[in-house]
Design an enzyme around this catalytic site. Structure first.
Site, PDB file in Angstrom:
ATOM      1  CD  GLU A  52      57.631  12.052 -82.858  1.00 23.53           C
ATOM      2  OE1 GLU A  52      56.998  10.978 -82.834  1.00 23.53           O
ATOM      3  OE2 GLU A  52      57.205  13.102 -82.345  1.00 23.53           O
ATOM      4  N   GLY A  54      62.835  12.768 -80.957  1.00 20.16           N
ATOM      5  CA  GLY A  54      62.238  13.091 -79.654  1.00 20.16           C
ATOM      6  C   GLY A  54      61.223  12.040 -79.230  1.00 20.16           C
ATOM      7  CG  ASP A  78      64.915  11.287 -76.503  1.00 18.16           C
ATOM      8  OD1 ASP A  78      63.763  11.754 -76.630  1.00 18.16           O
ATOM      9  OD2 ASP A  78      65.749  11.748 -75.680  1.00 18.16           O
ATOM     10  CD  GLN A  98      67.325  17.690 -82.664  1.00 18.67           C
ATOM     11  OE1 GLN A  98      66.620  17.733 -81.679  1.00 18.67           O
ATOM     12  NE2 GLN A  98      66.928  18.202 -83.824  1.00 18.67           N
ATOM     13  CG  ASP A 120      58.145  16.798 -80.526  1.00 16.19           C
ATOM     14  OD1 ASP A 120      58.325  17.953 -80.096  1.00 16.19           O
ATOM     15  OD2 ASP A 120      57.377  15.982 -79.970  1.00 16.19           O
ATOM     16  CG  HIS A 123      61.547  21.850 -79.295  1.00 19.18           C
ATOM     17  ND1 HIS A 123      61.124  21.184 -80.418  1.00 19.18           N
ATOM     18  CD2 HIS A 123      60.910  21.267 -78.254  1.00 19.18           C
ATOM     19  CE1 HIS A 123      60.276  20.241 -80.083  1.00 19.18           C
ATOM     20  NE2 HIS A 123      60.135  20.261 -78.769  1.00 19.18           N
ATOM     21  CG  ASP A 149      57.369  22.381 -79.817  1.00 18.61           C
ATOM     22  OD1 ASP A 149      56.372  21.967 -80.437  1.00 18.61           O
ATOM     23  OD2 ASP A 149      57.565  22.141 -78.622  1.00 18.61           O
TER      24      ASP A 149
HETATM   25  C1  LIG Z   1      59.194  17.298 -76.710  1.00 18.47           C
HETATM   26  S1  LIG Z   1      60.002  15.833 -76.200  1.00 18.47           S
HETATM   27  C2  LIG Z   1      59.411  14.647 -77.370  1.00 18.47           C
HETATM   28  C3  LIG Z   1      57.965  14.356 -77.213  1.00 18.47           C
HETATM   29  C4  LIG Z   1      57.469  13.207 -78.023  1.00 18.47           C
HETATM   30  N1  LIG Z   1      57.809  13.321 -79.438  1.00 18.47           N
HETATM   31  C5  LIG Z   1      55.958  13.108 -77.903  1.00 18.47           C
HETATM   32  O1  LIG Z   1      55.277  13.327 -78.919  1.00 18.47           O
HETATM   33  O2  LIG Z   1      55.452  12.833 -76.840  1.00 18.47           O
HETATM   34  C6  LIG Z   1      61.640  16.165 -76.659  1.00 18.47           C
HETATM   35  C7  LIG Z   1      62.619  15.013 -76.525  1.00 18.47           C
HETATM   36  O3  LIG Z   1      63.774  15.387 -77.258  1.00 18.47           O
HETATM   37  C8  LIG Z   1      64.913  14.853 -76.602  1.00 18.47           C
HETATM   38  N2  LIG Z   1      66.099  15.625 -76.996  1.00 18.47           N
HETATM   39  C9  LIG Z   1      66.551  16.792 -76.486  1.00 18.47           C
HETATM   40  N3  LIG Z   1      67.700  17.165 -77.076  1.00 18.47           N
HETATM   41  C10 LIG Z   1      67.964  16.219 -78.013  1.00 18.47           C
HETATM   42  C11 LIG Z   1      69.016  16.052 -78.960  1.00 18.47           C
HETATM   43  N4  LIG Z   1      70.013  16.940 -79.072  1.00 18.47           N
HETATM   44  N5  LIG Z   1      68.985  14.953 -79.740  1.00 18.47           N
HETATM   45  C12 LIG Z   1      67.983  14.047 -79.645  1.00 18.47           C
HETATM   46  N6  LIG Z   1      66.960  14.168 -78.769  1.00 18.47           N
HETATM   47  C13 LIG Z   1      66.948  15.239 -77.968  1.00 18.47           C
HETATM   48  C14 LIG Z   1      64.587  14.960 -75.126  1.00 18.47           C
HETATM   49  O4  LIG Z   1      65.359  14.018 -74.400  1.00 18.47           O
HETATM   50  C15 LIG Z   1      63.080  14.709 -75.107  1.00 18.47           C
HETATM   51  O5  LIG Z   1      62.811  13.378 -74.786  1.00 18.47           O
END
Ligand SMILES: C[S@@+](CC[C@H](N)C(=O)[O-])C[C@H]1O[C@@H](n2cnc3c(N)ncnc32)[C@H](O)[C@@H]1O
Length: 256
Positions: A52, A54, A78, A98, A120, A123, A149
């Site tokens: 996963e 995020g 993350d 990511q 996730d 987005h 999303d």
């Molecule tokens: C929507 S939240 C994840 C929610 C989690 N999967 C849940 O189900 O509760 C999005 C996460 O993606 C991370 N994120 C944002 N940009 C990212 C990137 N370029 N690479 C990896 N993670 C990233 C953020 O730090 C955040 O913690």
């Protein structure tokens, strides 16, 4: 589940899990649970390799840990180093971007290939496409890749906008064409696309796109079954300049 919101087809596992969450918050839209129930049922209680993108506040780790069998490889990534603290027994959190090929390569090397990948993360369309393109080869045969999303494809701030060619949604629509390129009758404008050899389904849900892998080296086979016998053929492929086989019977003119 949200009180009063109990859509048909939600696996009770998710309903029960949401009543027992701990301090680590989970962030999901309600209409994703029917999607998980449908798309992941065949992996439930089985030892899978799952990734996963995020982590945020860590709430999805226990949910997926309970959904898949013990002994599964459960990987979460993350960009935020603080997320590492959400690692629980039987899971692995790695910190990175990511959209960074070197980071994704290290994940594949350490944990791949994967049965299920769930994006996730940011987005942002560009990131969703980069992750998909890099990670798709690491999906096992008959595995699935889910992007969540995808409504952000309609938001300019996330690299989207209505019919923006650069959005993930438009990218996914083009994958539908790639998947059907076995059947091209217009080689100049629509040549065969090698991705057809791996992609067997592109499913669009509200805000989730699911891509399924099925490896198929040669053109799809058509069968005729009668008297208990099954005869396979691929001759359909040789017919160029096709026209409806129902011509003349369905009101279509019989013209050469
Ligand atoms: C929507 S939240 C994840 C929610 C989690 N999967 C849940 O189900 O509760 C999005 C996460 O993606 C991370 N994120 C944002 N940009 C990212 C990137 N370029 N690479 C990896 N993670 C990233 C953020 O730090 C955040 O913690």
């Amino acid at each position: 589940m949200v009180p009063g919101y109990t859509p048909a087809g939600v696996d009770k596992y998710f309903v029960e899990h949401l009543k027992q969450t701990g301090e680590k918050a989970l962030n999901k839209w309600t209409h994703y649970f029917p999607v998980y129930s449908r798309e992941l049922a065949r992996f439930k209680n089985r030892p899978v390799s799952f990734l996963e993108i995020g982590v945020f506040r860590g709430g999805s780790l226990p949910m997926w840990k309970g959904y898949f069998a013990e002994g599964s490889t459960l990987v979460f990534i993350d960009i935020d180093p603080a997320c590492k603290e959400h690692e629980i027994d039987g899971t692995h959190i790695r910190i990175g971007n990511q959209a960074d090929p070197a980071f994704l390569a290290s994940l594949i090397e350490e944990f791949g290939p994967f049965d299920v990948i769930l994006d996730d993360g940011s987005h942002i369309s560009e990131h969703q496409i980069a992750s998909y393109e890099y990670l798709w080869p690491a999906i096992k045969n008959e595995g699935v890749y889910l992007v969540e999303d995808t409504h952000t494809s309609y938001w300019p701030g996330f690299g989207g906008g209505y019919r923006n060619e650069a959005s993930f949604m438009e990218y996914a629509k083009r994958l539908v064409d790639a998947m059907h390129s076995w059947y091209t009758d217009e080689d100049e404008t629509f040549p065969f696309d090698g991705r057809a050899k791996e992609l067997c389904a592109v499913r669009f849900y509200d805000s989730v796109v699911v891509l399924e892998k099925f490896l198929q080296e040669s053109i799809p086979v058509c069968i005729t079954a009668s008297d208990g016998k099954v005869i396979a053929n691929q001759n359909w492929h040789k017919v160029r300049g096709r026209r409806s086989v129902f011509a003349g019977k369905d009101g279509t003119p019989i013209e050469d």
